[in-house]
Design a protein around this motif. Sequence first.
Motif, PDB file in Angstrom:
ATOM      1  N   ASP A   9     -11.229 -61.937   5.447  1.00  0.00           N
ATOM      2  CA  ASP A   9     -10.899 -62.324   6.827  1.00  0.00           C
ATOM      3  C   ASP A   9      -9.869 -63.448   6.837  1.00  0.00           C
ATOM      4  O   ASP A   9      -8.871 -63.405   7.574  1.00  0.00           O
ATOM      5  N   LEU A  10     -10.091 -64.466   6.016  1.00  0.00           N
ATOM      6  CA  LEU A  10      -9.193 -65.622   5.994  1.00  0.00           C
ATOM      7  C   LEU A  10      -7.783 -65.223   5.563  1.00  0.00           C
ATOM      8  O   LEU A  10      -6.795 -65.568   6.217  1.00  0.00           O
ATOM      9  N   LEU A  11      -7.674 -64.492   4.468  1.00  0.00           N
ATOM     10  CA  LEU A  11      -6.356 -64.132   3.944  1.00  0.00           C
ATOM     11  C   LEU A  11      -5.651 -63.114   4.840  1.00  0.00           C
ATOM     12  O   LEU A  11      -4.433 -63.195   5.049  1.00  0.00           O
ATOM     13  N   THR A  12      -6.411 -62.159   5.377  1.00  0.00           N
ATOM     14  CA  THR A  12      -5.809 -61.166   6.272  1.00  0.00           C
ATOM     15  C   THR A  12      -5.310 -61.832   7.546  1.00  0.00           C
ATOM     16  O   THR A  12      -4.187 -61.572   8.008  1.00  0.00           O
ATOM     17  N   GLY A  13      -6.126 -62.708   8.123  1.00  0.00           N
ATOM     18  CA  GLY A  13      -5.715 -63.419   9.327  1.00  0.00           C
ATOM     19  C   GLY A  13      -4.481 -64.259   9.098  1.00  0.00           C
ATOM     20  O   GLY A  13      -3.580 -64.331   9.952  1.00  0.00           O
ATOM     21  N   LEU A  14      -4.391 -64.875   7.928  1.00  0.00           N
ATOM     22  CA  LEU A  14      -3.241 -65.713   7.592  1.00  0.00           C
ATOM     23  C   LEU A  14      -1.957 -64.892   7.567  1.00  0.00           C
ATOM     24  O   LEU A  14      -0.943 -65.264   8.169  1.00  0.00           O
ATOM     25  N   VAL A  15      -1.992 -63.741   6.891  1.00  0.00           N
ATOM     26  CA  VAL A  15      -0.789 -62.899   6.779  1.00  0.00           C
ATOM     27  C   VAL A  15      -0.409 -62.311   8.136  1.00  0.00           C
ATOM     28  O   VAL A  15       0.761 -62.330   8.531  1.00  0.00           O
ATOM     29  N   VAL A  16      -1.386 -61.789   8.864  1.00  0.00           N
ATOM     30  CA  VAL A  16      -1.089 -61.156  10.153  1.00  0.00           C
ATOM     31  C   VAL A  16      -0.551 -62.186  11.143  1.00  0.00           C
ATOM     32  O   VAL A  16       0.390 -61.902  11.904  1.00  0.00           O
ATOM     33  N   SER A  17      -1.097 -63.394  11.127  1.00  0.00           N
ATOM     34  CA  SER A  17      -0.601 -64.444  12.020  1.00  0.00           C
ATOM     35  C   SER A  17       0.843 -64.795  11.700  1.00  0.00           C
ATOM     36  O   SER A  17       1.651 -65.054  12.601  1.00  0.00           O
ATOM     37  N   LYS A  18       1.180 -64.807  10.420  1.00  0.00           N
ATOM     38  CA  LYS A  18       2.563 -65.072  10.020  1.00  0.00           C
ATOM     39  C   LYS A  18       3.498 -64.012  10.601  1.00  0.00           C
ATOM     40  O   LYS A  18       4.559 -64.338  11.172  1.00  0.00           O
ATOM     41  N   PHE A  19       3.139 -62.748  10.500  1.00  0.00           N
ATOM     42  CA  PHE A  19       4.010 -61.674  10.966  1.00  0.00           C
ATOM     43  C   PHE A  19       4.029 -61.568  12.486  1.00  0.00           C
ATOM     44  O   PHE A  19       5.039 -61.164  13.070  1.00  0.00           O
ATOM     45  N   ASN A  20       2.938 -61.929  13.134  1.00  0.00           N
ATOM     46  CA  ASN A  20       2.908 -61.867  14.594  1.00  0.00           C
ATOM     47  C   ASN A  20       3.607 -63.056  15.236  1.00  0.00           C
ATOM     48  O   ASN A  20       3.921 -63.017  16.426  1.00  0.00           O
ATOM     49  N   ASN A  21       3.816 -64.097  14.460  1.00  0.00           N
ATOM     50  CA  ASN A  21       4.580 -65.261  14.930  1.00  0.00           C
ATOM     51  C   ASN A  21       4.043 -65.802  16.256  1.00  0.00           C
ATOM     52  O   ASN A  21       4.803 -66.100  17.185  1.00  0.00           O
ATOM     53  N   GLU A  22       2.714 -65.931  16.322  1.00  0.00           N
ATOM     54  CA  GLU A  22       2.075 -66.381  17.559  1.00  0.00           C
ATOM     55  C   GLU A  22       1.420 -67.759  17.406  1.00  0.00           C
ATOM     56  O   GLU A  22       0.776 -68.240  18.332  1.00  0.00           O
ATOM     57  N   LEU A  23       1.573 -68.385  16.264  1.00  0.00           N
ATOM     58  CA  LEU A  23       0.764 -69.565  15.953  1.00  0.00           C
ATOM     59  C   LEU A  23       1.155 -70.803  16.744  1.00  0.00           C
ATOM     60  O   LEU A  23       2.323 -71.175  16.807  1.00  0.00           O
ATOM     61  N   LYS A  24       0.153 -71.435  17.298  1.00  0.00           N
ATOM     62  CA  LYS A  24       0.328 -72.740  17.927  1.00  0.00           C
ATOM     63  C   LYS A  24      -0.502 -73.807  17.207  1.00  0.00           C
ATOM     64  O   LYS A  24      -0.325 -74.989  17.424  1.00  0.00           O
ATOM     65  N   SER A  25      -1.421 -73.366  16.356  1.00  0.00           N
ATOM     66  CA  SER A  25      -2.299 -74.278  15.632  1.00  0.00           C
ATOM     67  C   SER A  25      -1.574 -74.914  14.449  1.00  0.00           C
ATOM     68  O   SER A  25      -1.079 -74.220  13.564  1.00  0.00           O
ATOM     69  N   GLU A  26      -1.521 -76.240  14.425  1.00  0.00           N
ATOM     70  CA  GLU A  26      -0.885 -76.930  13.304  1.00  0.00           C
ATOM     71  C   GLU A  26      -1.655 -76.708  12.011  1.00  0.00           C
ATOM     72  O   GLU A  26      -1.052 -76.634  10.932  1.00  0.00           O
ATOM     73  N   ALA A  27      -2.976 -76.606  12.099  1.00  0.00           N
ATOM     74  CA  ALA A  27      -3.783 -76.390  10.903  1.00  0.00           C
ATOM     75  C   ALA A  27      -3.471 -75.028  10.275  1.00  0.00           C
ATOM     76  O   ALA A  27      -3.309 -74.907   9.054  1.00  0.00           O
ATOM     77  N   LYS A  28      -3.364 -73.990  11.112  1.00  0.00           N
ATOM     78  CA  LYS A  28      -3.050 -72.660  10.594  1.00  0.00           C
ATOM     79  C   LYS A  28      -1.620 -72.611  10.051  1.00  0.00           C
ATOM     80  O   LYS A  28      -1.370 -72.008   9.003  1.00  0.00           O
ATOM     81  N   GLN A  29      -0.704 -73.249  10.751  1.00  0.00           N
ATOM     82  CA  GLN A  29       0.664 -73.325  10.247  1.00  0.00           C
ATOM     83  C   GLN A  29       0.694 -74.043   8.903  1.00  0.00           C
ATOM     84  O   GLN A  29       1.441 -73.656   7.995  1.00  0.00           O
ATOM     85  N   GLY A  30      -0.140 -75.070   8.765  1.00  0.00           N
ATOM     86  CA  GLY A  30      -0.198 -75.812   7.507  1.00  0.00           C
ATOM     87  C   GLY A  30      -0.720 -74.969   6.356  1.00  0.00           C
ATOM     88  O   GLY A  30      -0.232 -75.081   5.229  1.00  0.00           O
ATOM     89  N   LEU A  31      -1.696 -74.110   6.622  1.00  0.00           N
ATOM     90  CA  LEU A  31      -2.220 -73.238   5.563  1.00  0.00           C
ATOM     91  C   LEU A  31      -1.185 -72.213   5.135  1.00  0.00           C
ATOM     92  O   LEU A  31      -1.037 -71.926   3.940  1.00  0.00           O
TER      93      LEU A  31
END
Length: 231
Positions: free
Chosen positions: A175-197
């Motif tokens: 879940d963690l790794l899949t969410g990380l990759v999909v969030s990168k490709f969807n370019n929807e991130l507003k969370s600084e923590a997720k951007q940091g990971l």
Amino acid sequence: MNFEVYCDESGLEALTQKNAHLYVGIGGIWLPSECRSDFKDALKKIKEKYSVHGEWKWKKVSPAFFEMYKDIIDFFFNAEYIRFRVILIEANKVDNIRFHNDDAELSFYKFYYQLIKHWIFDFNTYTIFTDLKENRNKGRLNELHRVLDKSNLTSDVISVQGLPSEQSLGIQLADLLTGLVVSKFNNELKSEAKQGLIAHVEQVYLRNEIQPTPKWQEKFNVFKINLQGGW
């Protein structure tokens, strides 16, 4: 050799709501069965270090637990016996009516098959665990098991079964790794923590942006499926 595969998905709603996200992702981690105890012990120690008792999820990444999630990612990249693969599906190119009998659930499991079949190698056995979900067709996992078992005649897929994610550290890592990759490709991130990971993965381990990889890339494999056909 005996392997265990733990899988989860991200952005699944985009298979039916095309404007929800650009991409849907299904990801899994592969590890030898003989390493299961080492895997679980290492992740439990991280939980104990941060006094966390609930499950890990990409959705739960926050500044308060940034260091914990960074430790999990560090563990994954430094544990040579674990591999990760994710399939990325462009939501607006999925034609459920033409290719999947107007059945989004069927298309989802066809993509699951594409994720796993390319990493079923000769003379191994595989036990596959998916995040437990309520399927309209109760036979989906049995059918996935059947077609995966036939995908390589010299290997043996023992079973495909659903597990509640809170009971499986393997599914939580997927879940963690899949969410990380999909969030990168969807370019929807507003969370600084997720951007940091994401930045941590790219700068420390990949030395590049997360992007589609060749099939032979075994540690962190990103498969962007081509739904347009062609050469």
